[in-house]
Design an enzyme around this catalytic site. Structure first.
Site, short mmCIF file in Angstrom:
data_model
loop_
_atom_site.label_atom_id
_atom_site.label_comp_id
_atom_site.label_asym_id
_atom_site.label_seq_id
_atom_site.Cartn_x
_atom_site.Cartn_y
_atom_site.Cartn_z
N CYS A 99 41.65 46.39 46.07
CA CYS A 99 42.48 45.94 47.39
C CYS A 99 43.26 47.19 47.78
CB CYS A 99 43.13 44.71 47.33
SG CYS A 99 44.10 44.15 48.54
N CYS A 102 47.11 46.14 47.62
CA CYS A 102 47.99 45.77 46.32
C CYS A 102 47.11 46.34 45.05
CB CYS A 102 48.22 44.38 46.13
SG CYS A 102 46.75 43.25 45.71
N CYS A 147 41.92 38.82 49.40
CA CYS A 147 42.55 39.47 48.19
C CYS A 147 43.29 38.03 47.62
CB CYS A 147 43.40 40.52 48.16
SG CYS A 147 44.36 41.03 46.88
N CYS A 170 30.51 41.21 52.51
CA CYS A 170 30.55 42.19 53.43
C CYS A 170 31.96 42.65 53.55
CB CYS A 170 29.82 41.75 54.67
SG CYS A 170 29.77 42.84 56.01
ZN LIG Z 1 45.67 42.81 47.61
#
Ligand SMILES: [Zn+2]
Length: 182
Positions: A99, A102, A147, A170
């Site tokens: 991500c 983070c 996330c 996707c």
């Molecule tokens: Zn994240």
């Protein structure tokens, strides 16, 4: 140490046992075992992902300071990047896609395939790394995913992906950071 704790987390998830059901299609234990072996093979050499447990909650100004304008739009406002604009669409090296908000590992390169859509696409995710919700932004329902640590929007999941899952995750490339293995 960190890598070891992630692998233990993966092994202890309910997903790892027997079979699981996604979109009503049952996966066999052998399919799951094969996927887990690929994840372990890929996550093992020299890679230390961050722990997945703690959530990250920042206010809008903190996110704006941390992210580019385009990252903020996609991750925090559920925007969609234009297709074929991300270099990660053609990324073929072994590694982890984390991500961009983070750095939680979301996908490994063993889960990636070329969907031809112009967005980085994966047939599954690292277990527990994303959460989903229904989304009616284009009138008919879609499944949005984000996330699990920071809630940052990543993309949508569809049922027209390849074996062994039939899933197409996707993803916006701008919402990911690629960490090459080794
Ligand atoms: Zn994240």
């Amino acid at each position: 140490m960190k890598r070891r704790s992630l692998l233990l987390t993966l092994a202890s998830l309910p997903f790892a046992a027997g079979s699981t059901t996604v979109f009503g299609a049952s996966r066999s234990g052998a399919d799951i075992e094969a996927m887990h072996k690929r994840w372990r093979d890929l996550l093992a050499p020299g890679f230390e992902p961050p722990a997945a447990a703690d959530t990250l909650q920042l206010d809008e100004s903190q996110w704006r300071a941390r992210l580019s304008a385009e990252q903020f739009h996609v991750l925090r406002e559920e925007g969609t990047e234009r297709p074929f604009t991300s270099a990660l669409n053609g990324e073929k090296r072994a590694g982890i896609f984390a991500c961009a908000g983070c750095e939680l590992p979301l996908f490994s390169s063993a889960m990636k395939y070329d969907s031809g859509t112009g967005w980085p696409s994966f047939f599954t995710t690292i277990p527990g790394a994303v959460q989903t919700k229904r989304d009616f932004a284009i009138v008919w329902p879609r499944t949005e995913y984000h996330c699990a640590r920071c809630g940052g929007h990543q993309g949508h999941v569809f049922e027209d992906g390849p074996a062994p899952t039939g899933e197409r995750w996707c993803n916006n490339g701008v919402a990911l950071t690629f960490l090459a293995a080794g």
